[in-house]
Design a protein around this motif. Structure first.
Motif, short mmCIF file in Angstrom:
data_model
loop_
_atom_site.label_atom_id
_atom_site.label_comp_id
_atom_site.label_asym_id
_atom_site.label_seq_id
_atom_site.Cartn_x
_atom_site.Cartn_y
_atom_site.Cartn_z
N LYS A 98 5.80 28.08 25.75
CA LYS A 98 7.20 27.83 25.36
C LYS A 98 7.44 26.34 25.16
CE LYS A 98 8.34 32.17 25.67
NZ LYS A 98 8.44 32.92 24.41
N PHE A 99 6.89 25.53 26.07
CA PHE A 99 7.13 24.08 26.01
C PHE A 99 5.84 23.33 26.33
CE2 PHE A 99 11.11 26.12 27.30
CZ PHE A 99 11.95 25.68 26.28
N ALA A 100 5.68 22.18 25.66
CA ALA A 100 4.52 21.32 25.93
C ALA A 100 5.00 19.88 26.00
CB ALA A 100 3.48 21.48 24.84
N GLY A 101 4.73 19.22 27.11
CA GLY A 101 5.10 17.81 27.27
C GLY A 101 4.15 16.90 26.52
N ILE A 102 4.66 15.73 26.16
CA ILE A 102 3.82 14.71 25.51
C ILE A 102 3.52 13.63 26.53
CG2 ILE A 102 3.73 12.91 23.74
CD1 ILE A 102 5.46 14.64 21.96
N CYS A 103 2.24 13.57 26.93
CA CYS A 103 1.77 12.56 27.89
C CYS A 103 1.19 11.39 27.11
CB CYS A 103 0.70 13.20 28.76
SG CYS A 103 -0.03 12.09 29.98
N HIS A 104 1.29 10.19 27.68
CA HIS A 104 0.69 9.04 27.00
C HIS A 104 -0.83 9.23 26.83
CE1 HIS A 104 1.64 4.64 26.04
NE2 HIS A 104 0.40 4.83 25.65
N SER A 105 -1.42 10.03 27.71
CA SER A 105 -2.86 10.33 27.57
C SER A 105 -3.15 11.05 26.25
CB SER A 105 -3.34 11.21 28.73
OG SER A 105 -3.08 10.59 29.95
N ASP A 106 -2.19 11.83 25.76
CA ASP A 106 -2.37 12.50 24.47
C ASP A 106 -2.55 11.45 23.37
OD1 ASP A 106 -1.72 14.73 25.97
OD2 ASP A 106 0.24 15.06 25.04
N ILE A 107 -1.77 10.38 23.49
CA ILE A 107 -1.80 9.34 22.45
C ILE A 107 -3.09 8.53 22.57
CG2 ILE A 107 -0.55 7.38 21.46
CD1 ILE A 107 2.00 8.54 22.77
N HIS A 108 -3.46 8.16 23.80
CA HIS A 108 -4.73 7.43 24.00
C HIS A 108 -5.87 8.22 23.33
CE1 HIS A 108 -3.33 4.46 26.96
NE2 HIS A 108 -2.97 5.38 27.85
N GLN A 109 -5.87 9.53 23.53
CA GLN A 109 -7.00 10.33 23.04
C GLN A 109 -6.92 10.59 21.54
OE1 GLN A 109 -8.46 13.42 26.12
NE2 GLN A 109 -6.37 12.93 26.75
N ALA A 110 -5.72 10.90 21.04
CA ALA A 110 -5.58 11.19 19.61
C ALA A 110 -5.90 9.95 18.77
CB ALA A 110 -4.16 11.69 19.31
N ARG A 111 -5.80 8.78 19.40
CA ARG A 111 -6.11 7.53 18.66
C ARG A 111 -7.46 6.95 19.08
NH1 ARG A 111 -0.11 5.14 17.25
NH2 ARG A 111 0.63 7.18 16.56
N GLU A 112 -8.22 7.72 19.82
CA GLU A 112 -9.55 7.32 20.30
C GLU A 112 -9.52 6.02 21.09
OE1 GLU A 112 -12.50 7.66 17.11
OE2 GLU A 112 -13.07 9.60 17.95
N GLY A 113 -8.41 5.80 21.79
CA GLY A 113 -8.29 4.60 22.61
C GLY A 113 -9.22 4.58 23.81
N TRP A 114 -9.65 5.76 24.24
CA TRP A 114 -10.58 5.85 25.38
C TRP A 114 -12.01 6.09 24.92
CZ3 TRP A 114 -7.40 9.95 28.59
CH2 TRP A 114 -6.30 9.32 29.18
N GLY A 115 -12.23 6.02 23.61
CA GLY A 115 -13.59 6.27 23.11
C GLY A 115 -13.60 7.50 22.23
N GLU A 116 -14.80 7.85 21.81
CA GLU A 116 -14.97 8.92 20.81
C GLU A 116 -14.35 10.24 21.29
OE1 GLU A 116 -18.59 10.99 18.40
OE2 GLU A 116 -19.03 9.08 19.41
#
Ligand code: NAP
Ligand code: ZN
Length: 347
Positions: free
Chosen positions: A36-54
């Motif tokens: 029903k609902f999904a929160g947006i965590c900053h970790s989503d952004i780090h990962q979707a932009r490959e900020g933590w690596g491949e």
């Protein structure tokens, strides 16, 4: 297999767009959840932009999932159709190693913890997260959302809630303790609410005073701007515990100066660059610099029950899925009040 609508990043740094994904058939111990609902965590952004690596693409982020059980496998004992449930950052682990047995599945040393997205499941297939309409998860990694909590404000508890609850409990936040929370974002605002509910005296350390009124309403007793150098003079030696939720590199040495002798600074922020530290800021005063990563499944259930008991949900901005890219920009600009939550009916 079921085809499910989802929002995905097709490649690193690419905007998220509507797509479809396949969910596995419901296995013996699986539950099918209508998200029903999904929160947006900053970790989503780090990962979707490959900020933590491949990373693995296409990526369907989302590890703050709240929904309703719509089907259960024949071996499922803990859930039934219609139950209100949540899924956090992990969907599998070995279940048998020392850490799994101790309820620290996030540190599974057997098969390794399988992330809710940007990971490969035991079946060899990539995992896809909560920005989607349905998910199939082994019941061991599903938690119950108590009746007193609405699903929309409960969703962010699955990551932001447990990530702050676990270290606050572990490091003794409670009556008589002075606790500071650095960063009033998704994690930080939950940290303030939970530390206050645990009985601690809570101070927010934010970059500016622009969210001061909110911080005090959330349960903080004091609020300071870290852009003001006087803050570091005035608060020197004040806190028993500091929780850093900051997504960017920080001058931890300066913040260690705010601890009492023997105090602890626990970092949960996961910035993309390393930080440097003069170790004298730890030696002088027997201080501890610690880290903490989410929490185990049993502790996540404990946190949900605690939050329901204290009437704590997240402060959310409910958005349509098509607004996700704009929401990412606002999170990056520290302009989140205090968690974006996707209404998955809009996917
Ligand atoms: P968020 O909503 O963006 O909050 C982060 C807050 O940090 C911002 O609202 C801002 O607060 C402050 N901040 C941002 N940039 C800063 C800078 N350059 N200097 C000082 N303060 C800054 O993010 P979130 O979802 O809470 O996540 C925070 C971090 O925790 C992320 O790195 C995320 O990946 C990580 N995380 C870790 C775990 C774990 O298990 N350890 C779990 C989830 C998330 P103010 O405006 O108040 O200053
Ligand atoms: Zn998260």
């Amino acid at each position: 297999m079921t085809t499910v609508a989802a929002y995905a990043a097709p490649a690193a740094k690419a905007p998220l767009e509507r797509t479809t994904i396949e969910r596995r058939a419901v296995g013996e111990f699986d539950v099918l959840i209508d998200i029903k609902f999904a929160g947006i965590c900053h970790s989503d952004i780090h990962q979707a932009r490959e900020g933590w690596g491949e990373a693995i693409f296409p990526m369907v982020p989302g590890h703050e999932i709240a929904g309703i059980v719509s089907e259960v496998g024949p071996g499922v004992t803990r859930f039934a159709v219609g139950d209100r449930v949540g899924v956090g950052c992990m969907v599998d682990s070995c279940g048998d190693c020392e850490n799994c047995r101790a309820g620290r599945e996030q540190f599974c040393t057997g098969s390794g913890m399988v992330g809710t997205y940007n990971a490969v499941g035991k079946d060899g297939e990539p995992t896809y997260g909560g920005y989607s309409q349905k998910i199939v998860v082994d019941e061991k990694y599903v938690v119950r959302i108590p009746d007193g909590l609405s699903l929309d404000v409960a969703a962010p508890l699955l990551c932001a809630g447990i990530t702050t609850y676990s270290p606050l409990k572990h490091w003794g936040a409670g009556p008589g303790k002075k606790v500071a929370v650095i960063g009033l974002g998704g994690l930080g605002h939950m940290g303030v609410k939970i530390a206050h509910a645990l009985g601690a005296e809570v101070t927010v350390l934010s970059q500016s005073l622009r969210k001061k009124e909110d911080g005090l309403k959330l349960g903080a007793d004091h609020y300071y701007a870290t852009s003001d150098p006087k803050t570091f003079e005035e608060l020197a030696g004040t806190f028993d515990l500091i929780l850093s939720t900051v997504s960017a590199p920080l001058d931890f040495g300066a913040y260690l100066g705010l601890l009492k002798t023997g105090g602890a600074l626990v970092n949960v922020g996961a910035p993309e660059e390393p930080v440097s530290l003069n170790l004298f800021s730890l030696i002088g005063g027997n201080k501890t610099l610690a880290g903490s990563m989410i929490g185990g499944i049993a502790e996540t259930q404990e946190m949900l029950d605690f939050c329901a008991g204290h009437g704590i949900g997240a402060e959310i901005e409910l958005i349509a899925a098509a607004e996700v890219n704009e929401a990412y920009e606002r999170v990056l600009a520290s302009d989140v009040r205090y968690r974006f939550v996707i209404d998955t009916a809009t996917i």
